[in-house]
Scaffold this motif. Sequence first.
Motif, PDB file in Angstrom:
ATOM      1  N   LYS A  11      50.442  42.208  39.659  1.00  0.00           N
ATOM      2  CA  LYS A  11      50.926  41.141  40.669  1.00  0.00           C
ATOM      3  C   LYS A  11      51.442  40.256  40.556  1.00  0.00           C
ATOM      4  O   LYS A  11      51.846  39.544  40.967  1.00  0.00           O
ATOM      5  N   LEU A  43      40.788  30.779  30.480  1.00  0.00           N
ATOM      6  CA  LEU A  43      39.746  31.750  31.241  1.00  0.00           C
ATOM      7  C   LEU A  43      38.861  30.632  32.622  1.00  0.00           C
ATOM      8  O   LEU A  43      37.735  31.265  32.754  1.00  0.00           O
ATOM      9  N   SER A  56      40.512  30.325  35.310  1.00  0.00           N
ATOM     10  CA  SER A  56      41.107  29.840  36.331  1.00  0.00           C
ATOM     11  C   SER A  56      39.949  31.271  36.974  1.00  0.00           C
ATOM     12  O   SER A  56      40.198  32.201  36.312  1.00  0.00           O
ATOM     13  N   LYS A  66      41.129  38.293  45.826  1.00  0.00           N
ATOM     14  CA  LYS A  66      42.410  37.603  44.306  1.00  0.00           C
ATOM     15  C   LYS A  66      41.574  38.736  42.852  1.00  0.00           C
ATOM     16  O   LYS A  66      40.791  39.457  43.464  1.00  0.00           O
ATOM     17  N   THR A  67      42.145  38.183  42.350  1.00  0.00           N
ATOM     18  CA  THR A  67      42.379  39.133  41.476  1.00  0.00           C
ATOM     19  C   THR A  67      42.617  38.775  40.083  1.00  0.00           C
ATOM     20  O   THR A  67      42.708  37.156  39.948  1.00  0.00           O
ATOM     21  N   ALA A  68      41.202  38.627  38.849  1.00  0.00           N
ATOM     22  CA  ALA A  68      41.718  38.099  37.753  1.00  0.00           C
ATOM     23  C   ALA A  68      43.010  37.620  37.416  1.00  0.00           C
ATOM     24  O   ALA A  68      43.614  38.273  37.165  1.00  0.00           O
ATOM     25  N   ASN A  69      42.701  36.811  36.262  1.00  0.00           N
ATOM     26  CA  ASN A  69      43.859  36.235  35.600  1.00  0.00           C
ATOM     27  C   ASN A  69      44.020  37.207  34.379  1.00  0.00           C
ATOM     28  O   ASN A  69      43.179  37.324  33.794  1.00  0.00           O
TER      29      ASN A  69
END
Length: 172
Positions: free
Chosen positions: A58, A170, A172, A3-6
């Motif tokens: 993404k 923030l 999510s 999973k990558t950061a938003n």
Amino acid sequence: MKKTANASPLGFLGFGMTTILYSMAGASFFNMNTMLLSMAIFLGGITQIIAGLLEYKKGNTFGYVSYTMFGLYWFTSVTLTLMPFFTPINAASPLSMGWFYLLWTVFTVMLFAQTFKMDRLTNTIFLTVVMLFGTITLSNFTGMILIGNLAGWIGIICGSLAMYSAYKGLSS
């Protein structure tokens, strides 16, 4: 899959905070100063380009194009401010800046049209960006300071909405 950061909160904070401060100058709270140029280079410029590149990774074309282009906008703004001090080239005239902002208005309208597929907050943010660039365009073409001040107030609202979007993102 990892999973990558938003990246959107980063991009919206870079845009929102810089837009609020620049717009406060436009609304005559204070004059252009080194704080604004620093914010434009680092928070508005570099931070938004980083957010855009993360959105690219993404596969989010809208985020990639909007954050990267607005990051480059801030670098262009700083260059337009500083270039006359370091080169024999004349500063941009209000007429040429009107055309500059008209192109940014058209670009932002294209982005705004894409936001109808997104959430209402993003749509509203881009509507206010269109209004901001549109009023800055009119101010440059007409020379009317009152329109420039109105643009400043629109920008404060716009930047505040972007910061609120960052706050929401923030979680999510």
